[in-house]
Design a protein around this motif. Structure first.
Motif, mmCIF file in Angstrom:
data_model
loop_
_atom_site.group_PDB
_atom_site.id
_atom_site.type_symbol
_atom_site.label_atom_id
_atom_site.label_comp_id
_atom_site.label_asym_id
_atom_site.label_seq_id
_atom_site.Cartn_x
_atom_site.Cartn_y
_atom_site.Cartn_z
ATOM 1 N N ALA A 159 0.862 -1.171 0.000
ATOM 2 C CA ALA A 159 0.000 0.000 0.000
ATOM 3 C C ALA A 159 0.901 1.224 0.000
ATOM 4 C CB ALA A 159 -0.905 0.008 1.215
ATOM 5 N N MET A 160 0.449 2.274 -0.660
ATOM 6 C CA MET A 160 1.258 3.485 -0.788
ATOM 7 C C MET A 160 0.511 4.686 -0.245
ATOM 8 S SD MET A 160 3.998 2.334 -2.195
ATOM 9 C CE MET A 160 4.805 3.899 -2.593
ATOM 10 N N GLY A 161 1.255 5.594 0.308
ATOM 11 C CA GLY A 161 0.651 6.807 0.830
ATOM 12 C C GLY A 161 1.454 8.029 0.444
ATOM 13 N N TRP A 162 0.766 9.136 0.362
ATOM 14 C CA TRP A 162 1.414 10.438 0.215
ATOM 15 C C TRP A 162 1.151 11.235 1.491
ATOM 16 C CZ3 TRP A 162 4.725 12.036 -3.449
ATOM 17 C CH2 TRP A 162 4.748 11.376 -4.682
ATOM 18 N N PHE A 163 2.205 11.846 1.973
ATOM 19 C CA PHE A 163 2.140 12.685 3.149
ATOM 20 C C PHE A 163 2.782 14.030 2.798
ATOM 21 C CE2 PHE A 163 0.925 9.717 6.575
ATOM 22 C CZ PHE A 163 1.021 8.525 5.890
ATOM 23 N N ARG A 164 2.512 15.028 3.630
ATOM 24 C CA ARG A 164 3.164 16.313 3.412
ATOM 25 C C ARG A 164 3.504 16.970 4.748
ATOM 26 N NH1 ARG A 164 -1.873 19.827 0.842
ATOM 27 N NH2 ARG A 164 -3.165 19.977 2.748
ATOM 28 N N GLN A 165 4.537 17.764 4.690
ATOM 29 C CA GLN A 165 4.996 18.438 5.900
ATOM 30 C C GLN A 165 5.348 19.878 5.570
ATOM 31 O OE1 GLN A 165 8.253 16.481 7.917
ATOM 32 N NE2 GLN A 165 7.747 17.480 9.843
ATOM 33 N N ALA A 166 4.600 20.792 6.167
ATOM 34 C CA ALA A 166 4.883 22.217 6.033
ATOM 35 C C ALA A 166 5.866 22.633 7.128
ATOM 36 C CB ALA A 166 3.589 23.006 6.127
ATOM 37 N N PRO A 167 6.568 23.728 6.932
ATOM 38 C CA PRO A 167 7.550 24.169 7.936
ATOM 39 C C PRO A 167 6.904 24.348 9.303
ATOM 40 C CG PRO A 167 7.847 25.386 5.905
ATOM 41 C CD PRO A 167 6.593 24.586 5.734
ATOM 42 N N GLY A 168 7.522 23.747 10.296
ATOM 43 C CA GLY A 168 7.047 23.879 11.659
ATOM 44 C C GLY A 168 5.828 23.049 11.998
ATOM 45 N N LYS A 169 5.411 22.190 11.079
ATOM 46 C CA LYS A 169 4.217 21.386 11.315
ATOM 47 C C LYS A 169 4.554 19.904 11.213
ATOM 48 C CE LYS A 169 0.881 24.840 9.809
ATOM 49 N NZ LYS A 169 -0.335 25.089 8.993
ATOM 50 N N GLU A 170 3.615 19.096 11.663
ATOM 51 C CA GLU A 170 3.806 17.661 11.586
ATOM 52 C C GLU A 170 3.582 17.161 10.149
ATOM 53 O OE1 GLU A 170 2.555 16.298 16.108
ATOM 54 O OE2 GLU A 170 1.329 15.688 14.400
ATOM 55 N N ARG A 171 4.075 15.959 9.906
ATOM 56 C CA ARG A 171 3.866 15.329 8.626
ATOM 57 C C ARG A 171 2.464 14.724 8.602
ATOM 58 N NH1 ARG A 171 8.666 11.655 6.324
ATOM 59 N NH2 ARG A 171 9.715 13.580 6.997
ATOM 60 N N ASP A 172 1.650 15.173 7.680
ATOM 61 C CA ASP A 172 0.243 14.779 7.643
ATOM 62 C C ASP A 172 -0.074 13.904 6.440
ATOM 63 O OD1 ASP A 172 -0.787 18.078 8.746
ATOM 64 O OD2 ASP A 172 -0.371 16.269 9.931
ATOM 65 N N PHE A 173 -1.015 13.037 6.648
ATOM 66 C CA PHE A 173 -1.528 12.176 5.579
ATOM 67 C C PHE A 173 -2.255 13.011 4.533
ATOM 68 C CE2 PHE A 173 -3.197 8.444 3.602
ATOM 69 C CZ PHE A 173 -4.509 8.736 3.272
ATOM 70 N N VAL A 174 -2.062 12.653 3.264
ATOM 71 C CA VAL A 174 -2.747 13.321 2.161
ATOM 72 C C VAL A 174 -3.676 12.337 1.448
ATOM 73 C CG1 VAL A 174 -2.473 14.592 -0.002
ATOM 74 C CG2 VAL A 174 -0.824 14.924 1.851
ATOM 75 N N LEU A 175 -3.077 11.285 0.882
ATOM 76 C CA LEU A 175 -3.841 10.278 0.140
ATOM 77 C C LEU A 175 -3.128 8.947 0.250
ATOM 78 C CD1 LEU A 175 -4.698 12.310 -3.056
ATOM 79 C CD2 LEU A 175 -6.387 11.025 -1.777
ATOM 80 N N GLY A 176 -3.902 7.868 0.177
ATOM 81 C CA GLY A 176 -3.326 6.540 0.180
ATOM 82 C C GLY A 176 -4.048 5.654 -0.817
ATOM 83 N N ILE A 177 -3.358 4.610 -1.243
ATOM 84 C CA ILE A 177 -3.936 3.689 -2.219
ATOM 85 C C ILE A 177 -3.513 2.274 -1.863
ATOM 86 C CG2 ILE A 177 -1.994 3.946 -3.840
ATOM 87 C CD1 ILE A 177 -4.126 3.841 -6.116
ATOM 88 N N SER A 178 -4.433 1.345 -2.039
ATOM 89 C CA SER A 178 -4.154 -0.050 -1.719
ATOM 90 C C SER A 178 -3.181 -0.649 -2.721
ATOM 91 C CB SER A 178 -5.450 -0.844 -1.705
ATOM 92 O OG SER A 178 -6.074 -0.789 -2.980
ATOM 93 N N SER A 179 -2.694 -1.832 -2.398
ATOM 94 C CA SER A 179 -1.680 -2.456 -3.238
ATOM 95 C C SER A 179 -2.164 -2.701 -4.655
ATOM 96 C CB SER A 179 -1.214 -3.758 -2.600
ATOM 97 O OG SER A 179 -2.310 -4.631 -2.412
ATOM 98 N N GLY A 180 -3.421 -3.060 -4.791
ATOM 99 C CA GLY A 180 -3.983 -3.303 -6.113
ATOM 100 C C GLY A 180 -4.586 -2.077 -6.764
ATOM 101 N N GLY A 181 -4.685 -1.009 -6.021
ATOM 102 C CA GLY A 181 -5.203 0.242 -6.566
ATOM 103 C C GLY A 181 -6.701 0.419 -6.435
#
Length: 123
Positions: A33-55
């Protein structure tokens, strides 16, 4: 193990679009499974989107619903993040991550991470 590398970041004006790619090396990418996360300056790394292994299953943060989409091409060992209608608050370093098992929104459940790519949205 899997190694991940993001690309496609850059500077874009508000309202514009970018597509990020995350290329994976190693074995059995289609098992992760894959995920995208993002981190802005001074903030925690947050979940954006995820996708299962098969899509077939995706999960999204409320902040990006209707604007961002995730997809994967297992034949190319690549996962994508299409970002439309970008806002200045989307400015962050974007990371892709991989885990065996089901897609989740929990940062700590992902075992492998890329180095990140910077996305800057100007107003």
């Amino acid at each position: 193990q899997v190694q991940l590398g993001e690309s496609g970041g850059g500077l874009v004006q508000a309202g514009g679009s970018l597509r990020l790619s995350c290329a994976a090396s190693g074995r059995s990418f289609s098992s992760y499974a894959m995920g995208w996360f993002r981190q802005a300056p001074g903030k925690e790394r947050d979940f954006v989107l995820g996708i299962s292994s098969g899509g077939g299953i995706t999960r999204s943060a409320d902040s990006v619903k209707g604007r961002f989409t995730i997809s994967r091409d297992n034949a190319k060992n690549t996962v994508y993040l299409q970002m439309n209608s970008l806002k200045p608050e989307d400015t962050a370093v974007y990371y892709c991550a991989a885990r065996l098992g089901q897609v989740t929104i929990t940062r700590g459940s992902y075992d492998y991470w890329g180095q990140g790519t910077q996305v800057t949205v100007s107003s």
